[in-house]
Design an enzyme around this catalytic site. Structure first.
Site, mmCIF file in Angstrom:
data_model
loop_
_atom_site.group_PDB
_atom_site.id
_atom_site.type_symbol
_atom_site.label_atom_id
_atom_site.label_comp_id
_atom_site.label_asym_id
_atom_site.label_seq_id
_atom_site.Cartn_x
_atom_site.Cartn_y
_atom_site.Cartn_z
ATOM 1 N N GLY A 1 -27.512 83.623 34.923
ATOM 2 C CA GLY A 1 -26.508 82.568 34.877
ATOM 3 C C GLY A 1 -26.036 82.221 36.270
ATOM 4 N N GLN B 1 -20.384 79.325 42.760
ATOM 5 C CA GLN B 1 -21.351 80.161 43.491
ATOM 6 C C GLN B 1 -22.182 79.352 44.480
ATOM 7 O OE1 GLN B 1 -22.828 82.216 39.694
ATOM 8 N NE2 GLN B 1 -23.088 83.782 41.265
ATOM 9 N N CYS C 1 -24.681 90.279 39.772
ATOM 10 C CA CYS C 1 -24.268 88.909 40.082
ATOM 11 C C CYS C 1 -25.047 88.424 41.299
ATOM 12 C CB CYS C 1 -22.769 88.901 40.377
ATOM 13 S SG CYS C 1 -22.130 87.289 40.842
ATOM 14 N N LEU C 2 -25.510 87.174 41.245
ATOM 15 C CA LEU C 2 -26.251 86.630 42.386
ATOM 16 C C LEU C 2 -25.375 86.568 43.633
ATOM 17 C CD1 LEU C 2 -28.143 83.737 40.559
ATOM 18 C CD2 LEU C 2 -29.089 85.939 41.297
ATOM 19 N N HIS D 1 -19.210 86.322 32.035
ATOM 20 C CA HIS D 1 -19.357 86.481 33.486
ATOM 21 C C HIS D 1 -19.236 85.125 34.205
ATOM 22 C CE1 HIS D 1 -21.428 88.472 37.051
ATOM 23 N NE2 HIS D 1 -21.519 87.189 37.347
ATOM 24 N N GLU D 2 -19.921 84.098 33.669
ATOM 25 C CA GLU D 2 -19.926 82.793 34.349
ATOM 26 C C GLU D 2 -18.571 82.099 34.210
ATOM 27 O OE1 GLU D 2 -22.244 82.522 36.327
ATOM 28 O OE2 GLU D 2 -23.555 84.003 35.394
ATOM 29 N N HIS E 1 -16.239 83.317 36.733
ATOM 30 C CA HIS E 1 -16.421 82.678 38.047
ATOM 31 C C HIS E 1 -15.561 81.427 38.176
ATOM 32 C CE1 HIS E 1 -19.470 84.852 40.258
ATOM 33 N NE2 HIS E 1 -20.311 84.857 39.251
#
Ligand SMILES: [Zn+2]
Length: 161
Positions: free
Chosen positions: A46, A51, A88-89, A130-131, A134
């Protein structure tokens, strides 16, 4: 369409709250196309707009086959619980144990503004939470007091085997 730079932990944009999308225009479509490209390139589950430095309530989530675009997503129902390693990226090479619901239903808009609801389980449920975190300036590292490196994770896996 292009791959954008992914901001990492410590960059201020990741701790800010994103604004709702009100215009479902060409600019939004370019953002979504670029987020898809960036997610595929990074091989992630995701990606949220902050991000890549854009404070808009836009996320893309992949189940491994299909990428779903969610604009102004909100969690409307959850069920059960799962405890597992999350990454996480924006926090490269670090993973932590994070508890999330097992099933999550979100309400969102598509790229043209039409509302829909979608229910995800396991990794998709985790990605929804998670997203959306963000979009509120929250990273998964806030839920865990120990971050594992890939080497440590491999060690744990070998000890359990
Ligand atoms: Zn993330």
């Amino acid at each position: 369409m292009s791959v954008r730079k992914i901001y990492t932990q410590g960059d201020e944009v990741l701790s800010k709250k994103s604004h709702p999308v009100t215009k479902f225009d060409h600019k939004l479509h370019v953002l979504l196309d670029d987020m898809r490209d960036t997610l595929i390139q990074a091989d992630g589950a995701g990606l949220a707009a902050p991000q890549i430095g854009i404070l808009r309530r836009v996320v893309v989530v992949s189940d491994g086959d299909t990428i779903t675009e969610l604009v102004n997503p909100e969690i409307v129902a959850t069920q059960g619980e799962q405890n597992g390693l999350e990454g996480c990226l924006s926090v490269p090479q670090k993973y932590g144990m994070v508890k999330r619901p097992m099933v999550v239903t979100v309400k969102a808009q598509d790229r043209d503004g039409y509302f829909f609801t979608m229910t995800g389980q396991e990794i998709v449920a985790r990605a929804f939470c998670h997203e959306i975190d963000h979009l509120n300036g929250v990273l998964f590292t806030e839920y865990t007091n120990h971050l594992f490196t890939p080497d440590e994770i491999q060690q744990i896996a070998e000890e359990e085997a």
